[in-house]
Design a protein around this motif. Structure first.
Motif, PDB file in Angstrom:
ATOM      1  N   SER A  25     -14.570  -3.366  -7.715  1.00 20.08           N
ATOM      2  CA  SER A  25     -15.463  -4.401  -7.181  1.00 20.08           C
ATOM      3  C   SER A  25     -16.912  -3.944  -7.235  1.00 20.08           C
ATOM      4  O   SER A  25     -17.824  -4.735  -7.522  1.00 20.08           O
ATOM      5  CB  SER A  25     -15.073  -4.746  -5.734  1.00 20.08           C
ATOM      6  OG  SER A  25     -13.804  -5.381  -5.703  1.00 20.08           O
ATOM      7  N   LYS A  76     -12.011  -0.692  -4.589  1.00 24.17           N
ATOM      8  CA  LYS A  76     -13.410  -0.769  -4.177  1.00 24.17           C
ATOM      9  C   LYS A  76     -14.317  -0.415  -5.350  1.00 24.17           C
ATOM     10  O   LYS A  76     -15.341  -1.071  -5.590  1.00 24.17           O
ATOM     11  CB  LYS A  76     -13.684   0.170  -3.004  1.00 24.17           C
ATOM     12  CG  LYS A  76     -15.173   0.213  -2.651  1.00 24.17           C
ATOM     13  CD  LYS A  76     -15.458   0.922  -1.345  1.00 24.17           C
ATOM     14  CE  LYS A  76     -16.957   0.869  -1.031  1.00 24.17           C
ATOM     15  NZ  LYS A  76     -17.282   1.378   0.306  1.00 24.17           N
ATOM     16  N   GLN A  94     -12.439  -5.916  -0.695  1.00 23.59           N
ATOM     17  CA  GLN A  94     -12.191  -4.634  -1.339  1.00 23.59           C
ATOM     18  C   GLN A  94     -13.397  -3.704  -1.223  1.00 23.59           C
ATOM     19  O   GLN A  94     -13.246  -2.491  -1.037  1.00 23.59           O
ATOM     20  CB  GLN A  94     -11.820  -4.861  -2.808  1.00 23.59           C
ATOM     21  CG  GLN A  94     -10.442  -5.486  -2.958  1.00 23.59           C
ATOM     22  CD  GLN A  94     -10.021  -5.746  -4.394  1.00 23.59           C
ATOM     23  OE1 GLN A  94      -8.864  -6.074  -4.662  1.00 23.59           O
ATOM     24  NE2 GLN A  94     -10.933  -5.602  -5.329  1.00 23.59           N
ATOM     25  N   LEU A  95     -14.594  -4.255  -1.304  1.00 28.86           N
ATOM     26  CA  LEU A  95     -15.788  -3.436  -1.136  1.00 28.86           C
ATOM     27  C   LEU A  95     -15.864  -2.843   0.264  1.00 28.86           C
ATOM     28  O   LEU A  95     -16.357  -1.734   0.457  1.00 28.86           O
ATOM     29  CB  LEU A  95     -17.038  -4.265  -1.417  1.00 28.86           C
ATOM     30  CG  LEU A  95     -17.417  -4.426  -2.886  1.00 28.86           C
ATOM     31  CD1 LEU A  95     -18.495  -5.486  -3.037  1.00 28.86           C
ATOM     32  CD2 LEU A  95     -17.896  -3.108  -3.478  1.00 28.86           C
ATOM     33  N   ARG A 139      -6.778   1.714  -2.739  1.00 31.45           N
ATOM     34  CA  ARG A 139      -7.877   0.996  -2.091  1.00 31.45           C
ATOM     35  C   ARG A 139      -9.225   1.518  -2.559  1.00 31.45           C
ATOM     36  O   ARG A 139     -10.173   0.739  -2.783  1.00 31.45           O
ATOM     37  CB  ARG A 139      -7.756   1.123  -0.573  1.00 31.45           C
ATOM     38  CG  ARG A 139      -6.621   0.278   0.008  1.00 31.45           C
ATOM     39  CD  ARG A 139      -6.376   0.602   1.459  1.00 31.45           C
ATOM     40  NE  ARG A 139      -7.503   0.219   2.304  1.00 31.45           N
ATOM     41  CZ  ARG A 139      -7.546   0.462   3.616  1.00 31.45           C
ATOM     42  NH1 ARG A 139      -6.527   1.093   4.202  1.00 31.45           N
ATOM     43  NH2 ARG A 139      -8.576   0.085   4.332  1.00 31.45           N
ATOM     44  N   GLN A 140      -9.341   2.835  -2.778  1.00 35.09           N
ATOM     45  CA  GLN A 140     -10.598   3.386  -3.285  1.00 35.09           C
ATOM     46  C   GLN A 140     -10.880   2.875  -4.697  1.00 35.09           C
ATOM     47  O   GLN A 140     -12.015   2.526  -5.026  1.00 35.09           O
ATOM     48  CB  GLN A 140     -10.534   4.911  -3.281  1.00 35.09           C
ATOM     49  CG  GLN A 140     -10.614   5.519  -1.892  1.00 35.09           C
ATOM     50  CD  GLN A 140     -10.347   7.012  -1.908  1.00 35.09           C
ATOM     51  OE1 GLN A 140      -9.661   7.523  -2.783  1.00 35.09           O
ATOM     52  NE2 GLN A 140     -10.890   7.718  -0.928  1.00 35.09           N
ATOM     53  N   LEU A 192     -13.293  -2.037   1.997  1.00 37.74           N
ATOM     54  CA  LEU A 192     -12.082  -1.239   2.191  1.00 37.74           C
ATOM     55  C   LEU A 192     -11.215  -1.789   3.327  1.00 37.74           C
ATOM     56  O   LEU A 192     -10.670  -1.028   4.133  1.00 37.74           O
ATOM     57  CB  LEU A 192     -12.428   0.225   2.467  1.00 37.74           C
ATOM     58  CG  LEU A 192     -12.732   1.111   1.259  1.00 37.74           C
ATOM     59  CD1 LEU A 192     -13.139   2.498   1.723  1.00 37.74           C
ATOM     60  CD2 LEU A 192     -11.541   1.214   0.322  1.00 37.74           C
TER      61      LEU A 192
END
Length: 379
Positions: A111, A108, A30-31, A104-105, A33
Motif C-alpha cells: 500500500s 503495508k 493496511q497502511l 501484514r508488514q 496495520l
C-alpha cells in the motif's frame, strides 16, 4: 525537471459515502496495520461489515465514513472514488527477505508503494520528470530479449547503455533517479515498512524502489540495496517475486554493476591484504566483506582464505558511514519536484488536497517529518 502547468475541494463524509471506493478502505487499513476487527471495533460495526465495505458489496453510511476517517487518520474524501490509483499485486513487489517480515508488514509495504506512485503521478501533473531511461522499458515492463538473462551480463549491458564505463558508480541513488526511477527513503526506521529493508516494483509506468537504512545505517550496504533493486527492475518483470533464485540473481547483478569484472580482475590481489580490501571498499563504495566475496568469486583467493577474511573483519570491526552524510545516496527526485511545483503555487497543502491526504503524510512520503511542533497538555 521543469514546472508544467488545479486542488480538489474537500469532500464531505456524505459525498464520500455516495462515491465510496472499497479499495481505498483496504489501502488505508493496511497502511495503518489494522485488521478488519480492529477497524470494526473502532467504528462500531462488525468485522463482516468491514469486509463487505472492502468487497464493494455495501457502502458505509456517512457517519461511518467519518469514523473511519478519524480512526485511520485520513480525510473523509480519501474514501471517494475518482482519483488515479494503481492496484499493486504482491507478486509484483520484490522484497529482500520474506522470512523476517509478516504478511501484514508486506501488505503495508504494498500500500505504501501504491501511494508512492500516487504522489509521483500527482507531481507529474505539475512537473516534468526525467523519462524512464532503461532499454526496452515501456508500460511497466521491459521488452523480452532486451537484456541477457545472465545477471552479470545484464549489469554490463546496462552500464554500457548508461555510458558508465568500468569505473566506480559515484552516486547510485542519484543515478537511478536521473534515469526516471522513483526512489524513496522510508524516513522512520521504527516504521514497519522500514523493517523490510528495501523493495521495488516495475509494474507501474515508471519503476519504484523503496529504500530504508538498515540498523547499521551503512551507506555501502545502502548502495548495494539500491543496485540489488535495480537488478530486479531490469531482470524480473513478469517473474513471481519472493523466490530465493531471483534474490541471488539480483545480488549477482548488483555485484557486477558496482564492481565490474573488467575492472576488478586486474585490481584485486591474489592474497588477502586487509589494508587493500579497505582501500578497494573506499574506492568502489562497497562493503569490505563484498570485496572479499568478490575476490573469492573471481578466483583471486580460496574459500578458506575468504572465511579467514570475514573472521578478521568481525574481529577488527568496520566503521559504518551513515547514509545521511552522502546526499547523492538520498532520494531527491520527489522533493525536488515539490520545490519546483511550489514555484507554480502548488504547495504541500494543495498537493495533499489533490491526493485526499493530510499534509503531514505528504511530508512523510517526501522523506521529511511533520514540521508542526509536538505539544502536550500541562499536568
Amino acid at each position: 525537471m521543469k514546472p508544467v502547468s488545479g486542488g480538489t475541494p474537500a469532500v464531505t463524509p456524505l459525498a464520500a459515502a455516495r462515491a465510496f471506493d472499497p479499495e481505498r478502505l483496504q489501502q488505508a487499513r493496511q497502511l495503518a496495520l489494522k485488521t478488519k476487527q480492529d477497524v470494526a471495533d473502532a467504528v462500531g460495526v462488525s468485522a463482516a461489515a468491514i469486509g463487505q465495505f472492502e468487497a464493494g458489496i455495501t457502502p458505509p453510511r456517512a457517519d461511518t465514513v467519518e469514523k473511519l476517517a478519524g480512526y485511520l487518520k485520513v480525510p473523509a474524501g480519501f474514501f471517494a472514488a475518482g482519483r488515479p490509483r494503481v492496484r499493486l499485486e504482491s507478486d509484483n513487489v520484490f522484497f529482500r527477505s520474506l522470512r523476517s517480515t509478516t504478511s501484514r508488514q508486506r501488505k503495508k509495504a504494498i500500500s505504501f508503494t501504491e501511494q508512492v506512485w500516487e504522489l509521483a503521478n500527482a507531481l507529474e501533473r505539475h512537473v516534468r520528470f526525467p523519462s524512464v531511461d532503461i532499454p526496452g522499458f515501456a508500460g511497466g515492463e521491459i521488452a523480452p530479449g532486451t537484456f541477457s538473462p545472465d545477471p552479470a551480463t545484464a549489469a554490463r549491458q546496462l552500464r554500457q547503455a548508461w555510458d558508465l564505463g568500468d569505473g566506480p558508480v559515484p552516486q547510485v541513488v542519484r543515478l537511478v533517479e536521473s534515469r526516471g526511477i522513483v526512489a524513496v527513503l522510508v524516513p522512520m526506521v521504527e516504521d514497519e515498512v522500514a523493517r523490510i529493508d528495501a523493495f521495488s516494483t516495475s509494474a507501474f509506468n515508471r519503476p519504484v524502489m523503496v529504500l530504508s537504512p538498515d540498523r547499521a545505517d551503512d551507506v555501502y550496504r545502502h548502495r548495494f540495496s539500491a543496485a540489488h533493486e535495480l537488478g530486479h527492475i531490469v531482470l524480473h518483470g513478469g517473474r513471481v517475486a519472493g523466490t530465493a533464485d531471483i534474490e541471488r540473481e539480483a545480488d549477482k547483478f548488483a555485484a557486477e554493476f558496482l564492481t565490474p569484472r573488467a575492472a576488478m580482475e586486474p585490481r584485486l590481489k591474489t592474497r588477502l591484504d586487509m589494508a587493500d580490501v579497505l582501500r578497494v571498499s573506499l574506492e568502489w563504495g562497497v562493503e569490505p566483506k563484498s570485496v572479499i566475496y568478490r575476490s573469492r568469486e573471481l578466483g583471486k583467493i580460496s574459500e578458506a582464505t575468504a572465511r579467514r577474511g570475514y573472521i578478521r573483519l568481525n574481529q577488527v570491526g568496520v566503521h559504518h558511514e551513515p547514509v545521511a552524510q552522502f546526499p547523492g545516496e538520498l532520494p531527491s527526485l520527489l522533493s525536488t519536484a515539490i520545490e519546483l511545483a511550489e514555484q507554480r503555487g502548488v504547495t504541500i497543502s494543495r498537493l495533499a488536497s489533490e491526493l485526499a491526504w493530510i499534509p503531514a503524510h505528504v511530508r512523510r512520503m517526501l522523506g521529511s517529518q511533520d514540521e508542526r511542533p509536538r505539544l502536550r497538555l500541562v499536568d
